[in-house]
Enzyme design. Structure first.
Site, PDB file in Angstrom:
ATOM      1  N   LYS A  13       6.407   1.522 -21.670  1.00 22.49           N
ATOM      2  CA  LYS A  13       5.478   2.044 -20.653  1.00 22.49           C
ATOM      3  C   LYS A  13       6.218   2.935 -19.657  1.00 22.49           C
ATOM      4  O   LYS A  13       5.801   4.051 -19.370  1.00 22.49           O
ATOM      5  CB  LYS A  13       4.791   0.887 -19.901  1.00 22.49           C
ATOM      6  N   ARG A  86      -2.980  -5.993 -14.980  1.00 21.84           N
ATOM      7  CA  ARG A  86      -2.427  -6.994 -15.887  1.00 21.84           C
ATOM      8  C   ARG A  86      -3.318  -8.216 -16.020  1.00 21.84           C
ATOM      9  O   ARG A  86      -2.992  -9.132 -16.765  1.00 21.84           O
ATOM     10  CB  ARG A  86      -1.088  -7.460 -15.318  1.00 21.84           C
ATOM     11  N   ARG A 125      18.549  -2.913 -22.319  1.00 20.50           N
ATOM     12  CA  ARG A 125      18.100  -1.905 -21.348  1.00 20.50           C
ATOM     13  C   ARG A 125      18.978  -1.838 -20.094  1.00 20.50           C
ATOM     14  O   ARG A 125      19.469  -2.834 -19.603  1.00 20.50           O
ATOM     15  CB  ARG A 125      16.673  -2.223 -20.897  1.00 20.50           C
ATOM     16  N   ARG A 159      18.107  -5.525 -15.145  1.00 21.86           N
ATOM     17  CA  ARG A 159      17.121  -6.303 -14.405  1.00 21.86           C
ATOM     18  C   ARG A 159      17.357  -7.800 -14.540  1.00 21.86           C
ATOM     19  O   ARG A 159      17.733  -8.282 -15.604  1.00 21.86           O
ATOM     20  CB  ARG A 159      15.712  -5.945 -14.907  1.00 21.86           C
ATOM     21  N   ARG A 170       7.486 -13.750 -19.920  1.00 14.33           N
ATOM     22  CA  ARG A 170       6.796 -12.465 -19.740  1.00 14.33           C
ATOM     23  C   ARG A 170       5.868 -12.188 -20.923  1.00 14.33           C
ATOM     24  O   ARG A 170       4.753 -11.696 -20.748  1.00 14.33           O
ATOM     25  CB  ARG A 170       7.820 -11.330 -19.596  1.00 14.33           C
TER      26      ARG A 170
HETATM   27  P1  AP5 Z   1      10.701   0.566 -21.023  1.00 11.88           P
HETATM   28  O1  AP5 Z   1      10.105   1.933 -21.040  1.00 11.88           O
HETATM   29  O2  AP5 Z   1      11.536   0.171 -19.870  1.00 11.88           O
HETATM   30  O3  AP5 Z   1       9.550  -0.514 -21.322  1.00 11.88           O
HETATM   31  P2  AP5 Z   1       8.389  -1.096 -20.385  1.00 11.88           P
HETATM   32  O4  AP5 Z   1       7.163  -1.201 -21.213  1.00 11.88           O
HETATM   33  O5  AP5 Z   1       8.310  -0.311 -19.125  1.00 11.88           O
HETATM   34  O6  AP5 Z   1       8.952  -2.549 -20.161  1.00 11.88           O
HETATM   35  P3  AP5 Z   1       9.085  -3.425 -18.837  1.00 11.88           P
HETATM   36  O7  AP5 Z   1      10.069  -4.484 -19.116  1.00 11.88           O
HETATM   37  O8  AP5 Z   1       9.288  -2.564 -17.637  1.00 11.88           O
HETATM   38  O9  AP5 Z   1       7.644  -4.037 -18.785  1.00 11.88           O
HETATM   39  P4  AP5 Z   1       7.206  -5.239 -17.982  1.00 11.88           P
HETATM   40  O10 AP5 Z   1       5.751  -5.102 -18.116  1.00 11.88           O
HETATM   41  O11 AP5 Z   1       7.759  -6.540 -18.414  1.00 11.88           O
HETATM   42  O12 AP5 Z   1       7.877  -5.019 -16.547  1.00 11.88           O
HETATM   43  P5  AP5 Z   1       7.301  -4.553 -15.143  1.00 11.88           P
HETATM   44  O13 AP5 Z   1       8.382  -3.861 -14.434  1.00 11.88           O
HETATM   45  O14 AP5 Z   1       5.996  -3.877 -15.295  1.00 11.88           O
HETATM   46  O15 AP5 Z   1      11.547   0.398 -22.389  1.00 11.88           O
HETATM   47  C1  AP5 Z   1      12.277  -0.787 -22.661  1.00 11.88           C
HETATM   48  C2  AP5 Z   1      13.584  -0.448 -23.379  1.00 11.88           C
HETATM   49  O16 AP5 Z   1      13.284   0.100 -24.666  1.00 11.88           O
HETATM   50  C3  AP5 Z   1      14.438   0.626 -22.673  1.00 11.88           C
HETATM   51  O17 AP5 Z   1      15.799   0.320 -22.861  1.00 11.88           O
HETATM   52  C4  AP5 Z   1      14.055   1.939 -23.374  1.00 11.88           C
HETATM   53  O18 AP5 Z   1      15.124   2.882 -23.362  1.00 11.88           O
HETATM   54  C5  AP5 Z   1      13.770   1.444 -24.782  1.00 11.88           C
HETATM   55  N1  AP5 Z   1      12.729   2.213 -25.463  1.00 11.88           N
HETATM   56  C6  AP5 Z   1      11.556   2.681 -24.915  1.00 11.88           C
HETATM   57  N2  AP5 Z   1      10.820   3.319 -25.840  1.00 11.88           N
HETATM   58  C7  AP5 Z   1      11.543   3.234 -27.014  1.00 11.88           C
HETATM   59  C8  AP5 Z   1      11.293   3.690 -28.335  1.00 11.88           C
HETATM   60  N3  AP5 Z   1      10.169   4.347 -28.660  1.00 11.88           N
HETATM   61  N4  AP5 Z   1      12.226   3.415 -29.291  1.00 11.88           N
HETATM   62  C9  AP5 Z   1      13.369   2.762 -28.966  1.00 11.88           C
HETATM   63  N5  AP5 Z   1      13.666   2.301 -27.736  1.00 11.88           N
HETATM   64  C10 AP5 Z   1      12.746   2.536 -26.759  1.00 11.88           C
HETATM   65  O19 AP5 Z   1       7.025  -5.964 -14.445  1.00 11.88           O
HETATM   66  C11 AP5 Z   1       8.072  -6.809 -14.080  1.00 11.88           C
HETATM   67  C12 AP5 Z   1       7.533  -8.037 -13.354  1.00 11.88           C
HETATM   68  O20 AP5 Z   1       6.873  -7.623 -12.143  1.00 11.88           O
HETATM   69  C13 AP5 Z   1       6.461  -8.846 -14.094  1.00 11.88           C
HETATM   70  O21 AP5 Z   1       7.039  -9.779 -14.982  1.00 11.88           O
HETATM   71  C14 AP5 Z   1       5.741  -9.510 -12.918  1.00 11.88           C
HETATM   72  O22 AP5 Z   1       6.487 -10.580 -12.402  1.00 11.88           O
HETATM   73  C15 AP5 Z   1       5.706  -8.406 -11.887  1.00 11.88           C
HETATM   74  N6  AP5 Z   1       4.540  -7.520 -12.017  1.00 11.88           N
HETATM   75  C16 AP5 Z   1       4.551  -6.173 -12.255  1.00 11.88           C
HETATM   76  N7  AP5 Z   1       3.325  -5.683 -12.296  1.00 11.88           N
HETATM   77  C17 AP5 Z   1       2.469  -6.721 -12.073  1.00 11.88           C
HETATM   78  C18 AP5 Z   1       1.055  -6.857 -12.017  1.00 11.88           C
HETATM   79  N8  AP5 Z   1       0.248  -5.787 -12.190  1.00 11.88           N
HETATM   80  N9  AP5 Z   1       0.541  -8.081 -11.784  1.00 11.88           N
HETATM   81  C19 AP5 Z   1       1.339  -9.153 -11.598  1.00 11.88           C
HETATM   82  N10 AP5 Z   1       2.689  -9.121 -11.646  1.00 11.88           N
HETATM   83  C20 AP5 Z   1       3.251  -7.905 -11.880  1.00 11.88           C
HETATM   84 MG    MG Z   2       8.651  -0.729 -17.090  1.00 14.23          MG
END
Ligand code: AP5
Ligand code: MG
Length: 212
Positions: A13, A86, A125, A159, A170
């Site tokens: 994402k 979410r 990552r 992270r 997660r």
């Molecule tokens: P990346 O692009 O970083 O993936 P992502 O989908 O953004 O993954 P996240 O871990 O950020 O998602 P998340 O939903 O768990 O975390 P968030 O920060 O939203 O890619 C991942 C890796 O793969 C990278 O190394 C990249 O280089 C690689 N990659 C990407 N595309 C690729 C491809 N096509 N091929 C190969 N490699 C690839 O949330 C974190 C925490 O915050 C949550 O757990 C929760 O506690 C809280 N939170 C955030 N939002 C909310 C909400 N709306 N409600 C409640 N709690 C929330």
């Molecule tokens: Mg992300």
């Protein structure tokens, strides 16, 4: 154009949101990034959410809806919602906020990636400490000169929730609380699924087709 990028942790994402931001002039709104900023700058809210995030559980709807409301109130148009909504309550709240602003939600792009690939992606990552560019030890390594290809920064972060234990929580949160949104948006008529398993450019091309 307002888009949601929906998908499990590690689906790509953030990576795709940054590309859409650069190439289409949209604004990325990542609730995960906003919460990490609050945590790093030591605000009261940041202290409150630190433990919840490290365990991989969801922060309360009230907090994240408040963050999004604030960003939308600052004005502008053309948002990529990354990691929000979410829960069904968050999805309803976003619908109401956009309606208040006379804006519509154009597309909900679901990035589909199998669970084994997610573990491999997440544990490899890192991100640039200055600009947030996302790297991966296996698929997108930090350049050999140790400088971020986007901003030249030399500090990279991992992270606190990028470990196998938190990832399990997660993933469970995604399947229990977030995946019902797939049906929710399908019923609303603006859901599109994209294969997120391909290389970054291939996923980008599929998203472009979904948005056409
Ligand atoms: P990346 O692009 O970083 O993936 P992502 O989908 O953004 O993954 P996240 O871990 O950020 O998602 P998340 O939903 O768990 O975390 P968030 O920060 O939203 O890619 C991942 C890796 O793969 C990278 O190394 C990249 O280089 C690689 N990659 C990407 N595309 C690729 C491809 N096509 N091929 C190969 N490699 C690839 O949330 C974190 C925490 O915050 C949550 O757990 C929760 O506690 C809280 N939170 C955030 N939002 C909310 C909400 N709306 N409600 C409640 N709690 C929330
Ligand atoms: Mg992300």
């Amino acid at each position: 154009m307002n888009i949601i990028l929906l998908g499990p942790p590690g689906a790509g994402k953030g990576t795709q949101a940054r590309i859409l931001e650069t190439e289409r002039g949209l604004t990325q709104l990542s609730t995960g990034d906003m919460l990490r900023e609050a945590k790093d700058s030591g605000t009261e809210m940041g202290k409150m959410v630190a433990g919840v995030m490290a365990r991989g559980e969801l922060v309360t709807d009230e907090i994240v809806i408040g963050l999004i409301r604030e960003k939308l109130a600052a004005g502008g148009s053309g948002f990529i919602f990354d990691g929000f909504p979410r829960t069904l309550a968050q999805a309803d709240a976003l619908g109401a906020l956009l309606e208040e602003m006379n804006q519509t939600l154009d597309k909900v792009v679901e990035l589909r990636v199998d669970d084994e690939a997610l573990v491999a992606r997440i544990t490899a990552r890192s991100t640039c400490g200055s600009c947030g560019e996302v790297y991966n030890d296996l698929t997108k390594p930090i350049p050999a000169d140790g400088k971020c290809s986007n901003c030249g920064g030399t500090e990279f972060k991992r992270r606190a929730d990028d470990n196998e234990e938190s990832l399990k929580t997660r993933l469970m949160a995604y399947y229990k609380q977030t995946s019902p949104l797939i049906g929710y948006y399908y019923a609303k008529g603006n859901h599109a699924a994209v294969d997120g398993l391909g290389e970054i450019d291939a996923v980008k091309a599929e998203i472009a087709i979904a948005l056409a």
